[in-house]
Scaffold this motif. Structure first.
Motif, PDB file in Angstrom:
ATOM      1  N   LYS A  81      16.410 -37.117   4.517  1.00  0.00           N
ATOM      2  CA  LYS A  81      16.620 -38.090   5.164  1.00  0.00           C
ATOM      3  C   LYS A  81      14.974 -38.675   5.048  1.00  0.00           C
ATOM      4  O   LYS A  81      14.915 -39.896   5.255  1.00  0.00           O
ATOM      5  CB  LYS A  81      16.807 -38.146   6.790  1.00  0.00           C
ATOM      6  CG  LYS A  81      18.220 -37.828   6.728  1.00  0.00           C
ATOM      7  CD  LYS A  81      18.790 -37.575   8.401  1.00  0.00           C
ATOM      8  CE  LYS A  81      20.325 -37.134   8.223  1.00  0.00           C
ATOM      9  NZ  LYS A  81      20.487 -37.086   9.672  1.00  0.00           N
ATOM     10  N   ASN A  82      13.944 -38.018   4.877  1.00  0.00           N
ATOM     11  CA  ASN A  82      12.654 -38.541   4.580  1.00  0.00           C
ATOM     12  C   ASN A  82      12.581 -39.568   3.598  1.00  0.00           C
ATOM     13  O   ASN A  82      11.614 -40.467   3.489  1.00  0.00           O
ATOM     14  CB  ASN A  82      11.602 -37.455   4.538  1.00  0.00           C
ATOM     15  CG  ASN A  82      11.343 -36.807   5.693  1.00  0.00           C
ATOM     16  OD1 ASN A  82      11.709 -37.204   6.909  1.00  0.00           O
ATOM     17  ND2 ASN A  82      11.187 -35.505   5.857  1.00  0.00           N
ATOM     18  N   GLN A  97      10.629 -43.128  12.684  1.00  0.00           N
ATOM     19  CA  GLN A  97      11.947 -43.010  12.510  1.00  0.00           C
ATOM     20  C   GLN A  97      12.457 -42.254  13.858  1.00  0.00           C
ATOM     21  O   GLN A  97      11.452 -41.522  14.675  1.00  0.00           O
ATOM     22  CB  GLN A  97      12.170 -42.207  11.327  1.00  0.00           C
ATOM     23  CG  GLN A  97      11.772 -40.805  11.274  1.00  0.00           C
ATOM     24  CD  GLN A  97      12.169 -39.856  10.242  1.00  0.00           C
ATOM     25  OE1 GLN A  97      11.694 -40.349   9.154  1.00  0.00           O
ATOM     26  NE2 GLN A  97      12.967 -38.787  10.247  1.00  0.00           N
ATOM     27  N   GLN A  99      16.315 -41.356  16.356  1.00  0.00           N
ATOM     28  CA  GLN A  99      17.697 -41.300  16.337  1.00  0.00           C
ATOM     29  C   GLN A  99      18.393 -41.955  17.565  1.00  0.00           C
ATOM     30  O   GLN A  99      17.498 -42.134  18.381  1.00  0.00           O
ATOM     31  CB  GLN A  99      18.277 -39.656  16.235  1.00  0.00           C
ATOM     32  CG  GLN A  99      18.348 -39.154  14.835  1.00  0.00           C
ATOM     33  CD  GLN A  99      19.179 -37.860  15.009  1.00  0.00           C
ATOM     34  OE1 GLN A  99      19.800 -37.461  16.051  1.00  0.00           O
ATOM     35  NE2 GLN A  99      19.450 -37.299  13.987  1.00  0.00           N
ATOM     36  N   THR A 106      26.104 -41.202  15.700  1.00  0.00           N
ATOM     37  CA  THR A 106      24.689 -41.227  15.755  1.00  0.00           C
ATOM     38  C   THR A 106      23.990 -41.808  14.648  1.00  0.00           C
ATOM     39  O   THR A 106      24.525 -41.683  13.260  1.00  0.00           O
ATOM     40  CB  THR A 106      24.172 -39.587  15.584  1.00  0.00           C
ATOM     41  OG1 THR A 106      24.784 -38.717  16.638  1.00  0.00           O
ATOM     42  CG2 THR A 106      22.857 -39.240  15.629  1.00  0.00           C
ATOM     43  N   GLN A 108      20.549 -42.772  12.301  1.00  0.00           N
ATOM     44  CA  GLN A 108      19.076 -42.446  12.029  1.00  0.00           C
ATOM     45  C   GLN A 108      18.462 -43.709  11.630  1.00  0.00           C
ATOM     46  O   GLN A 108      19.002 -44.418  11.157  1.00  0.00           O
ATOM     47  CB  GLN A 108      18.997 -41.324  10.866  1.00  0.00           C
ATOM     48  CG  GLN A 108      17.523 -40.978  10.550  1.00  0.00           C
ATOM     49  CD  GLN A 108      16.840 -40.176  11.509  1.00  0.00           C
ATOM     50  OE1 GLN A 108      17.704 -39.301  11.832  1.00  0.00           O
ATOM     51  NE2 GLN A 108      15.463 -40.069  11.559  1.00  0.00           N
ATOM     52  N   TYR A 110      15.074 -46.052  10.760  1.00  0.00           N
ATOM     53  CA  TYR A 110      13.800 -46.349  10.292  1.00  0.00           C
ATOM     54  C   TYR A 110      13.174 -47.581  10.481  1.00  0.00           C
ATOM     55  O   TYR A 110      14.030 -48.453  10.188  1.00  0.00           O
ATOM     56  CB  TYR A 110      13.862 -45.931   8.709  1.00  0.00           C
ATOM     57  CG  TYR A 110      14.339 -44.768   8.425  1.00  0.00           C
ATOM     58  CD1 TYR A 110      13.268 -43.573   8.287  1.00  0.00           C
ATOM     59  CD2 TYR A 110      16.008 -44.138   8.071  1.00  0.00           C
ATOM     60  CE1 TYR A 110      13.760 -42.082   7.940  1.00  0.00           C
ATOM     61  CE2 TYR A 110      15.957 -43.078   7.841  1.00  0.00           C
ATOM     62  CZ  TYR A 110      15.059 -42.106   7.672  1.00  0.00           C
ATOM     63  OH  TYR A 110      15.490 -40.853   7.469  1.00  0.00           O
ATOM     64  N   TRP A 126      19.453 -48.691   9.506  1.00  0.00           N
ATOM     65  CA  TRP A 126      20.369 -47.975  10.447  1.00  0.00           C
ATOM     66  C   TRP A 126      21.211 -46.943   9.436  1.00  0.00           C
ATOM     67  O   TRP A 126      21.716 -47.511   8.579  1.00  0.00           O
ATOM     68  CB  TRP A 126      21.148 -48.671  11.430  1.00  0.00           C
ATOM     69  CG  TRP A 126      20.131 -49.340  12.338  1.00  0.00           C
ATOM     70  CD1 TRP A 126      19.136 -50.101  12.323  1.00  0.00           C
ATOM     71  CD2 TRP A 126      20.735 -49.161  13.882  1.00  0.00           C
ATOM     72  NE1 TRP A 126      18.988 -50.643  13.554  1.00  0.00           N
ATOM     73  CE2 TRP A 126      19.695 -49.885  14.378  1.00  0.00           C
ATOM     74  CE3 TRP A 126      21.564 -48.526  14.636  1.00  0.00           C
ATOM     75  CZ2 TRP A 126      19.905 -50.104  16.003  1.00  0.00           C
ATOM     76  CZ3 TRP A 126      21.534 -48.507  15.908  1.00  0.00           C
ATOM     77  CH2 TRP A 126      20.275 -49.470  16.694  1.00  0.00           C
ATOM     78  N   ARG A 128      24.146 -44.217   9.587  1.00  0.00           N
ATOM     79  CA  ARG A 128      25.162 -43.221  10.049  1.00  0.00           C
ATOM     80  C   ARG A 128      25.692 -42.327   9.078  1.00  0.00           C
ATOM     81  O   ARG A 128      26.471 -42.736   8.232  1.00  0.00           O
ATOM     82  CB  ARG A 128      26.337 -44.306  10.872  1.00  0.00           C
ATOM     83  CG  ARG A 128      27.103 -43.075  11.657  1.00  0.00           C
ATOM     84  CD  ARG A 128      28.188 -43.786  11.970  1.00  0.00           C
ATOM     85  NE  ARG A 128      29.356 -43.894  10.742  1.00  0.00           N
ATOM     86  CZ  ARG A 128      30.405 -44.368  11.064  1.00  0.00           C
ATOM     87  NH1 ARG A 128      30.878 -44.928  12.098  1.00  0.00           N
ATOM     88  NH2 ARG A 128      31.333 -44.159   9.769  1.00  0.00           N
ATOM     89  N   ASP A 130      26.840 -39.246   9.961  1.00  0.00           N
ATOM     90  CA  ASP A 130      27.530 -37.979  10.713  1.00  0.00           C
ATOM     91  C   ASP A 130      29.045 -38.048  10.840  1.00  0.00           C
ATOM     92  O   ASP A 130      29.780 -37.089  11.057  1.00  0.00           O
ATOM     93  CB  ASP A 130      27.289 -38.059  12.197  1.00  0.00           C
ATOM     94  CG  ASP A 130      27.410 -39.173  12.934  1.00  0.00           C
ATOM     95  OD1 ASP A 130      27.792 -40.324  12.398  1.00  0.00           O
ATOM     96  OD2 ASP A 130      27.342 -39.295  14.138  1.00  0.00           O
TER      97      ASP A 130
END
Length: 160
Positions: A81-82, A97, A99, A106, A108, A110, A126, A128, A130
């Motif tokens: 995800k970085n 960053q 959550q 959920t 993540q 940035y 944004w 998503r 999950d």
């Protein structure tokens, strides 16, 4: 991997065709695919055909923000995800960053500020990942528009 992401974004922009364009009033639910969005003011929404499913949102009456919403085309998310933070913001100021969970979904997020064409801008992405379909939302707005800051940072644009 970063090259792959850039390639997908470039290919999507080269082969896009506007399928429809709609005026959406403020606080009116706008349904797209399996998602629903709200906007703080009248907007023009463009549904585009690309390699990825894509929605672009522009203000109808005054400058201040835009959104790009995509359904990510892969069956499994990229685990690093970085990668996303560096691939989205150019010369970001104070990148971070975090959550956020909204009604059991959920995201993540940035975030970085940016100065472009003498405008102070806030950028958020944004993601998503999950549950399928994987969703990617890029928001950019002028930081002097406090009404937009409150609207987007309070996630009012997501009517989940």
């Amino acid at each position: 991997m970063k090259i792959l992401i850039c390639f997908l974004l470039v290919m999507g922009s080269l082969s896009n065709t506007i399928l429809s364009q709609t005026l959406v009033e403020p606080n009116q639910n706008f349904e797209w695919e399996t998602f629903s969005f709200l906007f703080p003011e009248p907007v023009v929404v463009k549904i585009e055909s690309t390699v990825q499913k894509k929605l672009t949102v522009y203000p109808a009456k005054r400058d201040g923000f835009f959104m790009v919403i995509r359904i990510l085309p892969w069956s499994e998310p990229i685990t690093d995800k970085n990668l996303w933070g560096g691939s989205v913001f150019q010369k970001g100021i104070s990148p971070k960053q975090f959550q956020k969970t909204i009604t059991n979904q959920t995201f993540q997020i940035y975030q970085a500020d940016q100065v472009r064409n003498q405008n102070a801008l806030r950028n958020q992405v944004w993601i998503r990942m999950d549950e399928k379909p994987y969703l990617w939302i890029w928001l950019q707005w002028k930081t002097d528009r406090k009404d937009l800051t409150d609207f987007f940072e309070s996630n009012l644009f997501l009517s989940l």
